[in-house]
Design a protein around this motif. Structure first.
Motif, PDB file in Angstrom:
ATOM      1  N   THR A 101      -5.731  10.268  -0.130  1.00 41.43           N
ATOM      2  CA  THR A 101      -4.723  10.227  -1.180  1.00 41.43           C
ATOM      3  C   THR A 101      -3.800  11.423  -1.026  1.00 41.43           C
ATOM      4  O   THR A 101      -4.259  12.574  -0.964  1.00 41.43           O
ATOM      5  CB  THR A 101      -5.369  10.256  -2.571  1.00 41.43           C
ATOM      6  OG1 THR A 101      -6.251   9.142  -2.708  1.00 41.43           O
ATOM      7  CG2 THR A 101      -4.305  10.183  -3.666  1.00 41.43           C
ATOM      8  N   THR A 147      -0.811  13.587  -2.746  1.00 41.40           N
ATOM      9  CA  THR A 147      -0.168  13.867  -4.025  1.00 41.40           C
ATOM     10  C   THR A 147       0.875  14.963  -3.835  1.00 41.40           C
ATOM     11  O   THR A 147       0.566  16.041  -3.323  1.00 41.40           O
ATOM     12  CB  THR A 147      -1.195  14.325  -5.077  1.00 41.40           C
ATOM     13  OG1 THR A 147      -2.219  13.332  -5.193  1.00 41.40           O
ATOM     14  CG2 THR A 147      -0.526  14.504  -6.429  1.00 41.40           C
ATOM     15  N   GLN A 195       5.463  13.333  -8.167  1.00 44.13           N
ATOM     16  CA  GLN A 195       5.457  11.995  -7.580  1.00 44.13           C
ATOM     17  C   GLN A 195       4.090  11.349  -7.781  1.00 44.13           C
ATOM     18  O   GLN A 195       3.078  12.046  -7.873  1.00 44.13           O
ATOM     19  CB  GLN A 195       5.776  12.052  -6.076  1.00 44.13           C
ATOM     20  CG  GLN A 195       7.142  12.609  -5.742  1.00 44.13           C
ATOM     21  CD  GLN A 195       7.432  12.537  -4.250  1.00 44.13           C
ATOM     22  OE1 GLN A 195       6.900  11.688  -3.531  1.00 44.13           O
ATOM     23  NE2 GLN A 195       8.289  13.437  -3.770  1.00 44.13           N
ATOM     24  N   PRO A 196       4.052  10.025  -7.866  1.00 52.72           N
ATOM     25  CA  PRO A 196       2.746   9.350  -8.016  1.00 52.72           C
ATOM     26  C   PRO A 196       1.935   9.467  -6.728  1.00 52.72           C
ATOM     27  O   PRO A 196       2.489   9.577  -5.634  1.00 52.72           O
ATOM     28  CB  PRO A 196       3.134   7.889  -8.283  1.00 52.72           C
ATOM     29  CG  PRO A 196       4.495   7.744  -7.692  1.00 52.72           C
ATOM     30  CD  PRO A 196       5.173   9.060  -7.871  1.00 52.72           C
ATOM     31  N   PRO A 197       0.609   9.439  -6.810  1.00 55.60           N
ATOM     32  CA  PRO A 197      -0.246   9.516  -5.611  1.00 55.60           C
ATOM     33  C   PRO A 197      -0.009   8.332  -4.676  1.00 55.60           C
ATOM     34  O   PRO A 197       0.326   7.235  -5.110  1.00 55.60           O
ATOM     35  CB  PRO A 197      -1.662   9.492  -6.190  1.00 55.60           C
ATOM     36  CG  PRO A 197      -1.509   9.911  -7.610  1.00 55.60           C
ATOM     37  CD  PRO A 197      -0.175   9.397  -8.050  1.00 55.60           C
ATOM     38  N   ARG A 198      -0.184   8.580  -3.390  1.00 61.50           N
ATOM     39  CA  ARG A 198      -0.060   7.526  -2.377  1.00 61.50           C
ATOM     40  C   ARG A 198      -1.330   7.480  -1.538  1.00 61.50           C
ATOM     41  O   ARG A 198      -1.927   8.516  -1.256  1.00 61.50           O
ATOM     42  CB  ARG A 198       1.141   7.801  -1.466  1.00 61.50           C
ATOM     43  CG  ARG A 198       2.465   7.370  -2.048  1.00 61.50           C
ATOM     44  CD  ARG A 198       3.588   7.759  -1.121  1.00 61.50           C
ATOM     45  NE  ARG A 198       3.975   9.152  -1.325  1.00 61.50           N
ATOM     46  CZ  ARG A 198       4.849   9.794  -0.560  1.00 61.50           C
ATOM     47  NH1 ARG A 198       5.374   9.186   0.490  1.00 61.50           N
ATOM     48  NH2 ARG A 198       5.169  11.048  -0.810  1.00 61.50           N
ATOM     49  N   THR A 199      -1.688   6.276  -1.113  1.00 58.83           N
ATOM     50  CA  THR A 199      -2.867   6.100  -0.263  1.00 58.83           C
ATOM     51  C   THR A 199      -2.442   6.010   1.195  1.00 58.83           C
ATOM     52  O   THR A 199      -1.524   5.256   1.534  1.00 58.83           O
ATOM     53  CB  THR A 199      -3.642   4.837  -0.655  1.00 58.83           C
ATOM     54  OG1 THR A 199      -4.072   4.948  -2.016  1.00 58.83           O
ATOM     55  CG2 THR A 199      -4.863   4.655   0.224  1.00 58.83           C
TER      56      THR A 199
END
Length: 308
Positions: free
Chosen positions: A260, A262, A266-270
């Motif tokens: 993940t 972060t 900004q929103p978390p990204r996988t």
């Protein structure tokens, strides 16, 4: 195709290689380098499998040196070389020669390997386990443009890391460093996006992990900030946290193939961040045979402050 030779010589091995290629209908070969693997019987199978898988990207002649320990007085005084030759589908896209040395031959393995090197082609030596204290000064290491070790395979990896610092020579590298390539790429991409000043760094990993120590030293050298080491349950490196005035930049991979990312605001990204097999690590190392300056910087923790 397999050919077994007992109590043989390098000249006989070369002749057997030619016969083997002719027997399978491929007398002309397009191999680009010689890979020398120095290992023991216990680790030979996995090492050869990794090298043969890597040879699908880098066709090579693989020479496996296994120094056999004498078990009887006669073996201690005798000198012998046995060979197992594999060509065709038995050896990936190149050819493999397993060399078992006995007695005095074990002390002069370089004299056995030298006549078997491909002419006018780079040489890479890989020690999956039990690497010498100074790979560049080892008789087999002196034949190579690239020398690969693996601190993760020793009992005290951080002690081995300090030994690598003292003995480093251009052409040395370690799979503990190669394992970090996806982490370093993601960190560089994250900093390109964030465009902020880094004020602190933290690397989380299992205890005594040489990759984590190299990563921390690299961050310290490149960012000019101290990097804290935090022990977690693992496996290997589990997270990197970079402090900024706007919040933390975090890459977190507690387990599994996904991480993940972060970034502040900004929103978390996988993201995909798997633990790669040894064959992929070796294939990566064979893509470049020049000196790895970033590895040297990470080893010594030296560098100038700049974005990763």
């Amino acid at each position: 195709m397999k050919i077994d030779l007992t109590d043989t010589t390098a000249s006989k091995i070369n002749k057997a290689l030619v016969r083997g290629r002719r027997a399978i209908g491929t007398p002309a070969v397009g191999m680009v380098l010689t890979m020398v693997i120095v290992t023991d019987e216990e680790n030979a199978y996995d090492s050869v499998k990794a090298a043969e898988d890597a040879s699908r990207e880098h066709p090579s002649r693989t020479l496996v040196v296994i120094k056999r320990h004498a078990r009887t007085p006669r073996e201690r005084t005798s000198s012998r070389l046995d060979a197992e030759i594999r060509v065709g589908s038995e050896a990936g896209t190149g050819e493999t020669v397993v060399l078992r040395t006995f007695g005095e031959v074990s002390d002069h393995a370089d004299s056995v390997v030298l006549p078997l090197l491909l002419p006018d082609a780079p040489v890479v030596v890989w020690w999956p386990v039990d690497a010498p204290d100074n790979p560049a000064k080892d008789p087999l290491g002196m034949l190579a443009q690239r020398r690969i070790t693996d601190m993760y395979a020793v009992e005290h990896p951080l002690d081995a890391l300090e030994a690598r610092v003292r003995s480093y020579a251009p052409g040395d590298t370690d799979l503990a460093w190669t394992r970090l390539t996806p982490w370093r790429s993601m960190l560089a991409a994250a900093l390109d996006q964030a465009r902020v000043r880094i004020t602190s760094a933290t690397v989380e990993s299992e205890a005594e992990n040489p990759s984590a120590e190299l990563l921390a030293r690299w961050l310290e050298a490149r960012l000019g900030v101290p990097a804290d080491r935090v022990v977690t349950a693992g496996p290997v490196v589990t997270a990197v946290r970079l402090g900024t005035a706007d919040g933390e930049i975090v890459i977190d991979r507690p387990e599994g193939p996904l991480a993940t990312l972060t970034l502040p605001g900004q929103p978390p990204r996988t993201l995909a961040l798997k633990v790669r097999p040894t064959s992929e690590l070796i294939a990566e190392e064979l893509r470049r045979l020049d000196a790895d300056e970033m590895y040297a910087i990470a080893l010594r923790g030296e560098g100038t402050k700049e974005n990763v």
